[in-house]
Structures are given as structure tokens and as C-alpha cells.
Design a protein around this motif. Structure first.
Motif, PDB file in Angstrom:
ATOM      1  N   ALA A   1       0.823  -1.210   0.000  1.00 10.81           N
ATOM      2  CA  ALA A   1       0.000   0.000   0.000  1.00 10.81           C
ATOM      3  C   ALA A   1       0.857   1.260   0.000  1.00 10.81           C
ATOM      4  N   CYS A   2       0.304   2.333  -0.564  1.00 13.93           N
ATOM      5  CA  CYS A   2       1.057   3.585  -0.646  1.00 13.93           C
ATOM      6  C   CYS A   2       0.502   4.657   0.297  1.00 13.93           C
ATOM      7  N   ASN A   3      -0.469   4.305   1.145  1.00 17.39           N
ATOM      8  CA  ASN A   3      -0.926   5.246   2.177  1.00 17.39           C
ATOM      9  C   ASN A   3      -0.594   4.678   3.557  1.00 17.39           C
ATOM     10  N   ASP A   4      -1.088   5.286   4.598  1.00 11.86           N
ATOM     11  CA  ASP A   4      -0.735   4.920   5.969  1.00 11.86           C
ATOM     12  C   ASP A   4      -1.196   3.503   6.309  1.00 11.86           C
ATOM     13  N   THR A   5      -0.246   2.657   6.705  1.00  8.48           N
ATOM     14  CA  THR A   5      -0.566   1.261   7.054  1.00  8.48           C
ATOM     15  C   THR A   5      -0.369   0.979   8.546  1.00  8.48           C
ATOM     16  N   SER A   6      -0.264   2.024   9.356  1.00  6.51           N
ATOM     17  CA  SER A   6       0.030   1.833  10.782  1.00  6.51           C
ATOM     18  C   SER A   6      -1.056   1.028  11.490  1.00  6.51           C
ATOM     19  N   LEU A   7      -2.331   1.266  11.135  1.00  5.35           N
ATOM     20  CA  LEU A   7      -3.427   0.517  11.758  1.00  5.35           C
ATOM     21  C   LEU A   7      -3.371  -0.953  11.365  1.00  5.35           C
ATOM     22  N   ASN A   8      -3.059  -1.218  10.098  1.00 11.18           N
ATOM     23  CA  ASN A   8      -2.930  -2.603   9.629  1.00 11.18           C
ATOM     24  C   ASN A   8      -1.765  -3.311  10.323  1.00 11.18           C
ATOM     25  N   TYR A   9      -0.661  -2.577  10.493  1.00  8.13           N
ATOM     26  CA  TYR A   9       0.506  -3.135  11.171  1.00  8.13           C
ATOM     27  C   TYR A   9       0.180  -3.466  12.621  1.00  8.13           C
ATOM     28  N   THR A  10      -0.536  -2.566  13.297  1.00  8.33           N
ATOM     29  CA  THR A  10      -0.927  -2.793  14.698  1.00  8.33           C
ATOM     30  C   THR A  10      -1.842  -4.001  14.821  1.00  8.33           C
ATOM     31  N   MET A  11      -2.814  -4.109  13.913  1.00 11.14           N
ATOM     32  CA  MET A  11      -3.749  -5.243  13.951  1.00 11.14           C
ATOM     33  C   MET A  11      -3.022  -6.553  13.669  1.00 11.14           C
ATOM     34  N   ALA A  12      -2.065  -6.511  12.744  1.00 12.91           N
ATOM     35  CA  ALA A  12      -1.271  -7.709  12.446  1.00 12.91           C
ATOM     36  C   ALA A  12      -0.475  -8.132  13.679  1.00 12.91           C
ATOM     37  N   LEU A  13       0.101  -7.148  14.381  1.00 10.09           N
ATOM     38  CA  LEU A  13       0.850  -7.459  15.603  1.00 10.09           C
ATOM     39  C   LEU A  13      -0.041  -8.084  16.667  1.00 10.09           C
ATOM     40  N   VAL A  14      -1.269  -7.567  16.795  1.00 10.31           N
ATOM     41  CA  VAL A  14      -2.216  -8.120  17.776  1.00 10.31           C
ATOM     42  C   VAL A  14      -2.517  -9.581  17.457  1.00 10.31           C
ATOM     43  N   CYS A  15      -2.788  -9.876  16.192  1.00 11.47           N
ATOM     44  CA  CYS A  15      -3.117 -11.251  15.790  1.00 11.47           C
ATOM     45  C   CYS A  15      -1.921 -12.178  15.934  1.00 11.47           C
ATOM     46  N   ILE A  16      -0.731 -11.692  15.551  1.00 12.01           N
ATOM     47  CA  ILE A  16       0.481 -12.504  15.687  1.00 12.01           C
ATOM     48  C   ILE A  16       0.787 -12.758  17.161  1.00 12.01           C
ATOM     49  N   ALA A  17       0.606 -11.715  17.992  1.00 17.35           N
ATOM     50  CA  ALA A  17       0.844 -11.874  19.431  1.00 17.35           C
ATOM     51  C   ALA A  17      -0.108 -12.895  20.027  1.00 17.35           C
ATOM     52  N   ALA A  18      -1.366 -12.878  19.563  1.00 13.44           N
ATOM     53  CA  ALA A  18      -2.359 -13.833  20.076  1.00 13.44           C
ATOM     54  C   ALA A  18      -1.976 -15.264  19.711  1.00 13.44           C
ATOM     55  N   VAL A  19      -1.601 -15.474  18.438  1.00 12.27           N
ATOM     56  CA  VAL A  19      -1.308 -16.824  17.953  1.00 12.27           C
ATOM     57  C   VAL A  19       0.080 -17.295  18.373  1.00 12.27           C
ATOM     58  N   MET A  20       1.083 -16.388  18.295  1.00  9.54           N
ATOM     59  CA  MET A  20       2.473 -16.773  18.518  1.00  9.54           C
ATOM     60  C   MET A  20       2.948 -16.622  19.962  1.00  9.54           C
ATOM     61  N   CYS A  21       2.259 -15.816  20.757  1.00 15.73           N
ATOM     62  CA  CYS A  21       2.707 -15.567  22.141  1.00 15.73           C
ATOM     63  C   CYS A  21       1.682 -16.029  23.167  1.00 15.73           C
ATOM     64  N   PHE A  22       0.485 -15.463  23.101  1.00 18.00           N
ATOM     65  CA  PHE A  22      -0.534 -15.735  24.118  1.00 18.00           C
ATOM     66  C   PHE A  22      -0.920 -17.216  24.161  1.00 18.00           C
ATOM     67  N   LEU A  23      -1.241 -17.788  23.007  1.00 16.36           N
ATOM     68  CA  LEU A  23      -1.693 -19.185  22.983  1.00 16.36           C
ATOM     69  C   LEU A  23      -0.585 -20.168  23.371  1.00 16.36           C
ATOM     70  N   PRO A  24       0.657 -20.031  22.848  1.00 15.10           N
ATOM     71  CA  PRO A  24       1.727 -20.925  23.313  1.00 15.10           C
ATOM     72  C   PRO A  24       2.008 -20.795  24.808  1.00 15.10           C
ATOM     73  N   ILE A  25       1.895 -19.580  25.344  1.00 13.14           N
ATOM     74  CA  ILE A  25       2.097 -19.390  26.789  1.00 13.14           C
ATOM     75  C   ILE A  25       1.045 -20.154  27.576  1.00 13.14           C
ATOM     76  N   LEU A  26      -0.206 -20.125  27.109  1.00  9.95           N
ATOM     77  CA  LEU A  26      -1.266 -20.892  27.772  1.00  9.95           C
ATOM     78  C   LEU A  26      -0.950 -22.388  27.751  1.00  9.95           C
ATOM     79  N   ILE A  27      -0.473 -22.875  26.598  1.00  4.62           N
ATOM     80  CA  ILE A  27      -0.125 -24.294  26.478  1.00  4.62           C
ATOM     81  C   ILE A  27       1.027 -24.649  27.414  1.00  4.62           C
ATOM     82  N   VAL A  28       2.058 -23.796  27.458  1.00  9.90           N
ATOM     83  CA  VAL A  28       3.206 -24.033  28.350  1.00  9.90           C
ATOM     84  C   VAL A  28       2.761 -24.056  29.804  1.00  9.90           C
TER      85      VAL A  28
END
Length: 326
Positions: A196-223
């Protein structure tokens, strides 16, 4: 051949949307068609394994338990996730249909990431089942009930639907006025929004939230669940009983490893080809191995399959005898 930057665009007051994207796939990899042929084989075996597992659980009344409700959900998710991804990948690269319409790209992306999210949450639900079974064995049947598991699985689908709808929906606010080449093997979220050629900060933040949920929060629960399981096992006096209890967790631990290790590689490597390979492994191999590791290799499931085959043979013999008498 990559698309021209001046490809047809759809303009409105605020946004610039392309008519199509171009999916690049691997770069400078010889004989890559053999890899996609292997994916075709993986998909066929995934469908066979998961359809068999779903059929056995559906047909055998004794398997209508909370544990197998979770297994059924995982098999259904594996089947849907593989079907959302692999046939389109094969069409894209084996038949060289690399252009994809803008709306189709967003739909494609949504279903792939949605089922991936449901898979990860289902693995947490399985960890919860093992946690209760080992740490609170006497209360297992009063805690892990059908209504409780149904509510948890419903929550899994609702949370995944909400997160992924928001993440993919936010792409519609972006303008794509530069390159239209997606550096991935499907309409991957990260490589797409970065075009994209306009502001993607909101998309980046949402991607971080989803990645954090799948890659951090859920594995921590399993551990955390397995830390509690390890503490509970350490209090069992008999070595034989500890090993027996631990064996009920090994299949799940293997599933967690084959799901999260390639996913970790996807988000840590900078090399495009390595990222594609890790991403493909994340999306395909767990779905192939899940029915084998978690269910089809267990004695209970094998006995159910044998009983179904025996019952089917008896039904066919009875029908054949009736036809002969007529």
C-alpha cells in the motif's frame, strides 16, 4: 511475468484499488513444480485422513464425548483450512494462473488465516483437556462436559472470526498505487498490506495483535498447562503411572511442535523463499499429521474403525442374502 505498475485500477474519492494482484511464489528455485506436485499428494492424504476421522467420530456413538468433540473440531478445521489453501496454490503455480482479482484475494486471505487461527485455539483447548485429565482426574467428567466444550469451541470460532475479519477488513482502507506483486505463495497479509502507498500503521498494529495472540498468548497458555501437568506428575509415586499419564500428552505435544516451529520460522526469517517454505509447512503438515498422531494411531480409534468395517460387512452380507432369496 510480473504485472505492469500501470495495471488497471479502481479509483474512488479516497482509495486506489487494483483490479488484480500478482502472486510471485518462489524465486529462482529450479524444478519447483515437483514441490507443488508433492503438495497435491499432501492434500489428497489430508482429505482422506480427516474425512475418515470425521466419519468415524460421527458414526460411532461411544466417541460422542467431550474429548472427541475437540478432535472433530480440529479435523474439520484441518480439512477446511487445507481446502481453502492448497487447491488454489496448485492452480496458481502448476497452471500459471498467478493473477488474482482484488476481492478474491481478500476472501482467499481471510479463509486461510481464519482456519489457521481456529487450529491454534483448538490446540489450546486440547491442552486444557489434558490439564484437567491429569491434574483433576476425579473431577474430569464433571468439569469437561459436552456443554462446556461446546461453549469453548464456539468461543474459539467467534474470537477467530472477529480477529481475522477485522485484520483482513482493514485492508480495504488502503490504496495500492505501486507494485502489485505479492511476495508469497498466496494472498499473505503482511506482503499484501506492505504494497500500500498510504498509511498502514493501523494494519501493522492489527497484524501485531493477531500474531501476538497466535504466537505468544496461545503458546504461553499451552506451556502453563504443561507446567501444571509436570507438577502433578511429579507428585505421582509410581514411575509406571507417570509414564502412562505422560503418554496421553505426547501426541498433543508433537502437534504443538509441528504447528508452532514452522510458524515461528515464518515470522523470524527474512529470506522470501525460506519464509514461503515455513509458511507452507505451517499450513499443510499439521493438517496431514493431526488425524494420524492424535487419533488414528490410538487403540480406541482403531477398534472403532474395525467395528465399523465389520458392521458394514455384515450389512452387505445380509443384503446379499435377501437379494438371493428374492
Amino acid at each position: 511475468m510480473a504485472p505492469d505498475k500501470n495495471a488497471a485500477m479502481t479509483y474512488n474519492v479516497t482509495f486506489v484499488r487494483p483490479a488484480k494482484f500478482y502472486i510471485s511464489g518462489f524465486t529462482n528455485v529450479p524444478h519447483v513444480q515437483y514441490f507443488y506436485s508433492f503438495l497435491c499428494f499432501v492434500y489428497i492424504m489430508t482429505v482422506v485422513g480427516n474425512v475418515l476421522l470425521l466419519s468415524v467420530i460421527f458414526l460411532v456413538k461411544t466417541l460422542h464425548t467431550p474429548k472427541y468433540m475437540i478432535v472433530f473440531n480440529l479435523a474439520l478445521t484441518d480439512l477446511c483450512g487445507s481446502t481453502a489453501l492448497i487447491p488454489k496454490v496448485l492452480d496458481t503455480f502448476l497452471f500459471d494462473n498467478r493473477y488474482i482479482v482484488y476481492e478474491a484475494c481478500l476472501s482467499y486471505m481471510f479463509f486461510v488465516v481464519f482456519f489457521l487461527s481456529v487450529q491454534s485455539w483448538t490446540l489450546v483447548t486440547m491442552a486444557y483437556d489434558r490439564f484437567i485429565a491429569i491434574c483433576f482426574p476425579l473431577r474430569y467428567h464433571s468439569i469437561v462436559t459436552k456443554p462446556a466444550i461446546a461453549a469453548m469451541l464456539l468461543l474459539v470460532w467467534v474470537v477467530s472470526l472477529s480477529l481475522m475479519s477485522c485484520m483482513v477488513g482493514l485492508l480495504d482502507r488502503l490504496s495500492f498505487c505501486g507494485s502489485l506483486v505479492i511476495q508469497s505463495f498466496y494472498c499473505d497479509h503482511g506482503p499484501t498490506f506492505r504494497l500500500a502507498c498510504n498509511d498502514t500503521s493501523l494494519n501493522y498494529t492489527m497484524a501485531l495483535v493477531c500474531i501476538a495472540a497466535v504466537m505468544c498468548f496461545l503458546p504461553i497458555l499451552i506451556v502453563l498447562t504443561y507446567v501444571c501437568v509436570a507438577i502433578a506428575l511429579s507428585r505421582i509415586a509410581s514411575h509406571k503411572e507417570r509414564v502412562k499419564a505422560l503418554k496421553t500428552c505426547t501426541s498433543h505435544l508433537i502437534l504443538v511442535a509441528i504447528f508452532y516451529l514452522p510458524l515461528l520460522g515464518t515470522y523470524t526469517t527474512m529470506l522470501p523463499n525460506a519464509r514461503i517454505i515455513n509458511s507452507i509447512l505451517t499450513h499443510t503438515i499439521p493438517a496431514l499429521l493431526n488425524p494420524i498422531l492424535y487419533s488414528l494411531k490410538t487403540e480406541e480409534m482403531l477398534n472403532c474403525i474395525r467395528r465399523l468395517c465389520k458392521s458394514n460387512r455384515l450389512s452387505n452380507m445380509t443384503l446379499s442374502n435377501k437379494m438371493t432369496c428374492l
